[in-house]
Every structure is written in structure tokens, then in C-alpha cells.
Design a protein around this motif. Structure first.
Motif, mmCIF file in Angstrom:
data_model
loop_
_atom_site.group_PDB
_atom_site.id
_atom_site.type_symbol
_atom_site.label_atom_id
_atom_site.label_comp_id
_atom_site.label_asym_id
_atom_site.label_seq_id
_atom_site.Cartn_x
_atom_site.Cartn_y
_atom_site.Cartn_z
ATOM 1 N N VAL A 150 54.918 53.729 22.574
ATOM 2 C CA VAL A 150 53.573 54.211 22.902
ATOM 3 C C VAL A 150 53.020 53.321 24.004
ATOM 4 O O VAL A 150 53.397 52.154 24.131
ATOM 5 N N ALA A 151 52.117 53.875 24.804
ATOM 6 C CA ALA A 151 51.517 53.109 25.894
ATOM 7 C C ALA A 151 50.369 52.252 25.375
ATOM 8 O O ALA A 151 49.604 52.671 24.498
ATOM 9 N N GLY A 152 50.242 51.065 25.950
ATOM 10 C CA GLY A 152 49.222 50.123 25.500
ATOM 11 C C GLY A 152 47.843 50.370 26.067
ATOM 12 O O GLY A 152 46.924 49.567 25.824
ATOM 13 N N ASP A 153 47.668 51.468 26.806
ATOM 14 C CA ASP A 153 46.356 51.791 27.381
ATOM 15 C C ASP A 153 45.870 53.173 26.970
ATOM 16 O O ASP A 153 45.017 53.751 27.622
ATOM 17 N N THR A 154 46.410 53.685 25.859
ATOM 18 C CA THR A 154 46.133 55.069 25.449
ATOM 19 C C THR A 154 45.702 55.071 23.981
ATOM 20 O O THR A 154 46.523 55.255 23.081
ATOM 21 N N PRO A 155 44.416 54.848 23.721
ATOM 22 C CA PRO A 155 43.978 54.600 22.339
ATOM 23 C C PRO A 155 43.808 55.830 21.463
ATOM 24 O O PRO A 155 43.618 55.690 20.250
ATOM 25 N N PHE A 156 43.870 57.041 22.030
ATOM 26 C CA PHE A 156 43.583 58.238 21.243
ATOM 27 C C PHE A 156 44.824 59.060 20.933
ATOM 28 O O PHE A 156 44.724 60.232 20.570
ATOM 29 N N PHE A 157 46.011 58.463 21.064
ATOM 30 C CA PHE A 157 47.231 59.248 20.856
ATOM 31 C C PHE A 157 47.277 59.829 19.440
ATOM 32 O O PHE A 157 46.629 59.334 18.523
ATOM 33 N N PRO A 158 48.050 60.893 19.245
ATOM 34 C CA PRO A 158 47.964 61.652 17.983
ATOM 35 C C PRO A 158 48.382 60.838 16.757
ATOM 36 O O PRO A 158 49.296 60.011 16.814
ATOM 37 N N VAL A 192 54.617 69.209 21.876
ATOM 38 C CA VAL A 192 53.425 69.487 22.674
ATOM 39 C C VAL A 192 52.179 69.466 21.784
ATOM 40 O O VAL A 192 52.146 70.120 20.734
ATOM 41 N N TRP A 193 51.173 68.722 22.244
ATOM 42 C CA TRP A 193 49.882 68.680 21.553
ATOM 43 C C TRP A 193 48.831 69.390 22.390
ATOM 44 O O TRP A 193 48.880 69.364 23.628
ATOM 45 N N ASP A 194 47.877 69.985 21.709
ATOM 46 C CA ASP A 194 46.766 70.647 22.383
ATOM 47 C C ASP A 194 45.933 69.610 23.133
ATOM 48 O O ASP A 194 45.720 68.498 22.630
ATOM 49 N N ARG A 224 46.318 53.219 14.602
ATOM 50 C CA ARG A 224 46.902 54.556 14.672
ATOM 51 C C ARG A 224 48.397 54.519 14.363
ATOM 52 O O ARG A 224 48.957 55.494 13.848
ATOM 53 N N LEU A 225 49.046 53.413 14.691
ATOM 54 C CA LEU A 225 50.479 53.296 14.429
ATOM 55 C C LEU A 225 50.784 53.009 12.963
ATOM 56 O O LEU A 225 51.840 53.416 12.458
ATOM 57 N N PHE A 242 39.929 67.411 24.061
ATOM 58 C CA PHE A 242 40.317 66.412 25.060
ATOM 59 C C PHE A 242 41.785 66.092 24.853
ATOM 60 O O PHE A 242 42.357 66.326 23.793
ATOM 61 N N ASP A 243 42.377 65.559 25.894
ATOM 62 C CA ASP A 243 43.800 65.235 25.842
ATOM 63 C C ASP A 243 43.997 63.952 25.032
ATOM 64 O O ASP A 243 43.451 62.901 25.394
ATOM 65 N N PRO A 244 44.764 63.986 23.945
ATOM 66 C CA PRO A 244 44.949 62.767 23.143
ATOM 67 C C PRO A 244 45.718 61.678 23.878
ATOM 68 O O PRO A 244 45.736 60.529 23.429
ATOM 69 N N PHE A 245 46.352 62.044 24.995
ATOM 70 C CA PHE A 245 47.101 61.059 25.772
ATOM 71 C C PHE A 245 46.302 60.540 26.970
ATOM 72 O O PHE A 245 46.876 59.973 27.901
ATOM 73 N N THR A 246 44.982 60.728 26.933
ATOM 74 C CA THR A 246 44.114 60.161 27.968
ATOM 75 C C THR A 246 44.279 58.644 27.977
ATOM 76 O O THR A 246 44.110 57.987 26.949
ATOM 77 N N ASN A 247 44.605 58.099 29.158
ATOM 78 C CA ASN A 247 44.798 56.648 29.216
ATOM 79 C C ASN A 247 43.706 55.982 30.037
ATOM 80 O O ASN A 247 42.890 56.649 30.677
#
Length: 201
Positions: free
Chosen positions: A97-105, A173-175, A38-39, A179-184
Motif C-alpha cells: 500500500v502507498a504511504g500517502d493514501t489514507p482512505f484506501f479500502p 475495481v472499487w467504485d 486500516r491495515l 470519492f476515490d478511495p485511492f486519493t493520495n
């Protein structure tokens, strides 16, 4: 210079039994591999903030930066490591970015760049525009904040939100629907839910 990025994974992961969360398998591959994919379109050089034996991440070929302070003082110490690394590269900003949040935008970097506040700082949030939840480990940090951040940590102050608030961050801000893309992923149950999300997608 292309924007450098630091993956923050220096915590103890106590709710995951001390496991290295970026190395947990999700959808048949390590979470870290998902984050790197993603990065890749959004950032240039990528480094990893972890503590302890760096050899466990040797297969990824990433620069490893440990916290400069002992006893795992929290993500703010990882952000300082990111700023120190970016300064060595001669970069004016660093993405974290956090290393436990795989769905970030997949548009994290450009939207944070566009949202920068008066000091150059921008943080991510999700939800409705009027009442978003902030995710301060996802940010664009100006290297000029290094000295104040080091002094803040030296005083024993370790809250990312408190530090960021002093520097007038812009907020992107993301929708959070569907689901929340920042779900960790903090617990085994979180990992199981993430597997279900992967399957649904």
C-alpha cells in the motif's frame, strides 16, 4: 501465515517539499497511524519501506526496509524490498500500500486475494468497471516474482505498470463515488482537501 503488508514510502516527496508524507498530520494524527489502522484488520505483520534515517519512524515500532538500490529508483524498488521481506517470513505473497493514501479500502486484501491472475498477481483500480484507473502501488505480489523484478531493476527499468503487465495481473475495481478511495496526498493542496474529506466524514 497471515498476509504480510509493506507500506511504500521510499520516495523523495518533492511536491511536498521533501516532507515525510506518512508523518504529516491529518485529522489530528499522522497519516501513517491512519494507514496502520486500516491495515490492522486485513494483514498480519506490517513493515515500512523508507530511505534515509529510520529513526524518524522509531515511535511506530515497525520493521524498516530501505530500497536495496541507490538513488531512489521508485516504487518498484520498494516492491522488491517488500518481496525480499516476505521471503524472509516464508510468506507466498505480500500486500503493498502507498504511504500517502489514507482512505484506501477496508476490504483491499480480501478483494485482491480473490482477483489474483494466473501468476498470483493482483492490482487495485478504481472507477467504472469498463474503464478503471489502476493504482499499481496497491497490489498483492507473489514472492515468486522476486528474481524477475530484481533483474528488471538491474536493467534500469523502473515502471511498475510495465513490470506488472508482463505477469498478467488480475484487477480488483472499487467504485470512485462519492470519492476515490485511492486519493493520495502529494501536495499541500491535496492535504487540505483530505482534511476537508475527514471533516465531511
Amino acid at each position: 501465515m497471515t498476509l504480510p503488508a509493506m507500506i511504500l514510502a521510499g520516495g523523495r516527496a518533492t511536491r511536498m517539499g521533501g516532507a515525510d508524507k506518512p508523518l504529516l498530520m491529518l485529522g489530528g494524527r499522522p497519516i501513517l497511524s491512519i494507514i496502520l489502522a486500516r491495515l490492522a484488520p486485513q494483514a498480519g505483520p506490517v513493515a515500512l519501506n523508507v530511505n534515509g534515517d529510520a529513526a524518524r519512524y522509531g515511535g511506530f515500532g515497525l520493521p524498516i526496509r530501505a530500497d536495496s538500490l541507490p538513488d531512489h529508483p521508485g516504487p518498484l524498488a520498494g516492491i522488491l524490498a517488500a518481496l525480499d521481506w516476505a521471503a524472509e517470513l516464508g510468506a507466498p505473497h505480500v500486500l503493498t500500500v502507498a504511504g500517502d493514501t489514507p482512505f484506501f479500502p477496508d476490504d483491499l486484501a480480501p478483494r485482491l486475494l480473490a482477483a489474483r491472475g494466473p501468476t498470483g498477481l493482483a492490482l487495485a483500480a478504481s472507477g467504472r468497471t469498463g474503464d478503471p484507473r489502476d493504482h499499481p502501488t496497491f497490489g498483492l505480489w507473489p514472492v515468486g516474482l522476486r528474481d524477475d523484478l530484481a533483474a528488471t531493476l538491474a536493467r534500469g527499468e523502473g515502471r511498475v505498470r510495465s513490470f506488472a503487465a508482463r505477469h498478467q495481473p488480475g484487477i480488483a475495481v472499487w467504485d470512485d463515488r462519492p470519492f476515490d478511495p485511492f486519493t493520495n496526498i502529494n501536495t499541500p493542496d491535496d492535504l487540505a482537501r483530505a482534511e476537508a474529506m475527514i471533516a465531511a466524514l
